[in-house]
Design an enzyme around this catalytic site. Structure first.
Site, PDB file in Angstrom:
ATOM      1  N   MET A 170       0.893  -1.119  -0.028  1.00 49.71           N
ATOM      2  CA  MET A 170       0.083   0.093  -0.054  1.00 49.71           C
ATOM      3  C   MET A 170       0.771   1.164  -0.048  1.00 49.71           C
ATOM      4  SD  MET A 170      -2.903   1.283   2.730  1.00 49.71           S
ATOM      5  CE  MET A 170      -1.803   1.271   4.333  1.00 49.71           C
ATOM      6  N   ASP A 219       0.150   5.632  -1.321  1.00 53.38           N
ATOM      7  CA  ASP A 219      -0.703   6.780  -1.003  1.00 53.38           C
ATOM      8  C   ASP A 219      -2.058   6.676  -0.414  1.00 53.38           C
ATOM      9  OD1 ASP A 219       1.615   7.334  -2.342  1.00 53.38           O
ATOM     10  OD2 ASP A 219       0.583   8.751  -3.872  1.00 53.38           O
ATOM     11  N   TRP A 261      -2.976   5.899 -10.773  1.00 55.22           N
ATOM     12  CA  TRP A 261      -2.222   6.557  -9.648  1.00 55.22           C
ATOM     13  C   TRP A 261      -2.897   7.579  -8.888  1.00 55.22           C
ATOM     14  CZ3 TRP A 261       3.643   7.428 -11.865  1.00 55.22           C
ATOM     15  CH2 TRP A 261       4.148   6.080 -12.045  1.00 55.22           C
TER      16      TRP A 261
HETATM   17  C1  FRU Z   1       3.628   9.214  -4.414  1.00 53.21           C
HETATM   18  C2  FRU Z   1       3.446   8.665  -5.723  1.00 53.21           C
HETATM   19  C3  FRU Z   1       2.367   9.315  -6.684  1.00 53.21           C
HETATM   20  C4  FRU Z   1       2.004   8.527  -7.690  1.00 53.21           C
HETATM   21  C5  FRU Z   1       1.698   7.108  -6.932  1.00 53.21           C
HETATM   22  C6  FRU Z   1       2.121   5.983  -7.481  1.00 53.21           C
HETATM   23  O1  FRU Z   1       4.128   8.276  -3.544  1.00 53.21           O
HETATM   24  O2  FRU Z   1       4.692   8.366  -6.400  1.00 53.21           O
HETATM   25  O3  FRU Z   1       3.242  10.759  -7.258  1.00 53.21           O
HETATM   26  O4  FRU Z   1       0.876   9.110  -8.231  1.00 53.21           O
HETATM   27  O5  FRU Z   1       2.755   7.481  -5.630  1.00 53.21           O
HETATM   28  O6  FRU Z   1       1.514   4.904  -6.802  1.00 53.21           O
END
Ligand code: FRU
Length: 542
Positions: A20, A22, A81
């Protein structure tokens, strides 16, 4: 089972297994809190990213649902993302998120709930017009640095605004987009804000705070008096987050930080330990703004694969502007206190110089501890002076760890400690003198002795706390949850979160102590410690 999995948490959010990162699109809808998060359904390392989804009535206990957003169109076929929720007029949630397209370009997409009468919002429909914003040669956007749209806000002119994190060469950018219908988005000529030498700005967050009181403000509020704005960015280069407090100039659509910029180690941090890719949302039920943030592991990838999971979320924190107007205050949501049980108290206890006091009667591997310390006025002048060149608190903490005796401090807690003190994590204060009758309070989280296993990152963390020991007590609240030590200094002025992996200070072997290795006695006016009940977090429905 806790014996086989000593590092799984009991009241911090995590999925049953796998990777896990963000927190995504937090929101409240029809009385239910929603949390989405970056998740790899196939393993304990980053990859195959989808939006996993859970809901809660209290921000403490969570029910898992099917993945909400996963690759299904050209515009997100290589990954879904991070992104954010906006509540459109008529109480209609909408998600803006980054998709990875067939050329691996980062583009911005929209998804909306299929059925607004479902409070769980389990099904999401993507706009057939995706992507709504994409890098082109004309707009000069860097296709591998264009991601993490914010919650959008509505202007007086009926136009929506959102920002997307980016960079141009080394300059960090908050690229601004505008839309009338939430579908057609047009890039503004100027970013909302930018700063040199930052590198990529990931996960920007932009929101208003009230200058009087703890209440939150809706992101789209048009109130202009009694309001300041906060811009937070996550710096990919340093893996730290910085925020500034400033003014939002609506006529020019520009953010102007009051002091400094969102730029380097002199900026303010939500957390001086591990905490990244955070985002806030406005909780319209309780009129507060709540902050979610990801805490990654401090162990090796091999270790993650072996235990089958990686990453936790910090306890959601209520955020508001400090009375000084100079910083934010953060405090664990009050709902967490419902897990408190078996209270243990100390009052007006003298913590003698050189002493370690056991605090028994709590389940020390799973606890919530609130303690305050006060020093005698007459002892304050004995404080060591702070070399004016010592401006980096983390460096001071790593040079003056818990075992380095001082004058006023170190005093604080030893948590996740075994009886022989072979393992412990120390969270403590030191008071220094500055020129004039000025004192500086340093807060440290020292992980150097947290585990006998050296295959972990045991870096110490540090922060200054803006309290005046001449007139105020030094307070500390520490949330202990097996492999998490999340500490709030000065009633939420400075926060340090650490990950630790004790090998003997686990389960019943974990104890809790207060200690004072300073040359002066200090008083503990109050200490309360609670064992924490286990929360219901994402237990399988089957
Ligand atoms: C931050 C990040 C974001 C991206 C996501 C990909 O941790 O790198 O910039 O959208 O995680 O999982």
């Amino acid at each position: 089972d806790q014996n086989e999995q000593p590092y799984r948490t009991s009241y911090h959010f995590q999925p049953p297994k796998n990777w896990m990162n963000d927190p995504n699109g937090p929101l409240v809808y029809k009385g239910l809190y929603h949390l989405f998060y970056q998740y790899n359904p196939k393993g304990a390392v980053w990859g195959n990213i989808v939006w996993a989804h859970s809901t809660s009535t209290d921000l403490v206990n969570w029910t898992p649902h099917d993945h909400a957003i996963y690759p299904s169109q050209q515009a997100d076929i290589n990954g879904c993302w991070s992104g954010s929720a906006t509540i459109l007029p008529g109480d209609k949630p909408a998600m803006l998120y980054t998709g990875i397209d067939p050329q691996k370009k980062q583009v911005q997409n929209l998804a909306v709930p299929k059925n607004l009468s479902d409070p769980y919002l389990v099904e999401w429909v993507k706009s057939p017009r995706n992507p709504l914003a994409a890098p082109t040669t004309a707009n000069q956007i860097n296709a591998s640095s264009f991601r993490d749209p914010t919650t959008a806000w509505l202007g007086q002119d009926g136009v929506w605004r959102m920002i997307v994190g980016s960079k141009r060469r080394r300059r960090g950018l908050a690229v601004l987009y505008r839309s009338r219908d939430f579908v057609h988005w047009i890039k503004a000529q100027h970013p909302l804000h930018s700063a040199p030498l930052n590198g990529m700005w990931e996960c920007p967050d932009f929101f208003p705070v009230s200058t009087n009181g703890v209440n939150g403000i809706d992101t789209s509020s048009l109130m202009d008096s009694g309001v300041r704005h906060v811009l937070k960015v996550s710096l990919d280069d340093t893996r730290h987050e910085y925020y500034t407090i400033g003014t939002y100039d609506r006529s020019r659509d520009r953010y102007i930080p009051s002091k400094g910029s969102v730029e380097n180690d002199s900026g303010l941090r939500y957390d001086y330990g591990k905490f990244y890719a955070s985002k806030t949302f406005f909780d319209s039920i309780k009129n507060r703004r709540i902050l979610w943030g990801w805490i990654n592991e401090s162990s090796s990838v091999e270790h993650d694969i072996k235990k089958g999971w990686s990453g936790v979320q910090a306890i959601p924190r209520t955020v508001w502007l400090d009375k000084s107007g100079k910083q934010l205050i953060q405090w664990p949501v009050v709902e967490l206190e419902r897990l408190r049980t078996k209270r243990v108290d100390l009052t007006n206890k003298i913590l003698r110089k050189g002493s370690v006091v056991s605090i028994s009667g709590v389940t020390a591997s799973q606890a919530d501890v609130e303690v305050s310390f006060s020093v005698w006025r007459s002892d304050l002048e004995k404080a060591e002076s702070l070399d004016p060149t010592w401006t980096n608190p983390q460096l001071i903490c790593s040079q003056k760890g818990a075992s380095v005796a001082g004058q006023l401090g170190p005093f604080g807690l030893k948590v996740l400690a075994d009886e022989q003190m072979k393992e412990y994590t120390a969270v403590f204060f030191r008071i220094f003198k500055r020129r004039g009758n000025n004192y500086v309070v340093l807060m440290c989280s020292d992980q150097s002795r947290s585990s006998l296993d050296d295959d972990n990152d045991k870096t110490s963390y540090g922060a200054f706390v803006d309290v005046d020991p001449q007139h105020e007590e030094l307070s500390l609240r520490t949330l202990i949850d097996h492999s998490i030590v999340e500490s709030f200094g000065g009633m939420g002025k400075s926060i340090i979160t650490a990950r630790v992996y004790p090998t003997i200070a686990i389960g019943e072997g974990a104890k809790l102590y207060a200690f004072n290795y300073g040359a002066q006695n200090v008083t503990i006016p109050r200490l309360s410690a609670w064992s924490m009940e286990k929360a219901q977090i994402n237990q399988s429905q089957r």
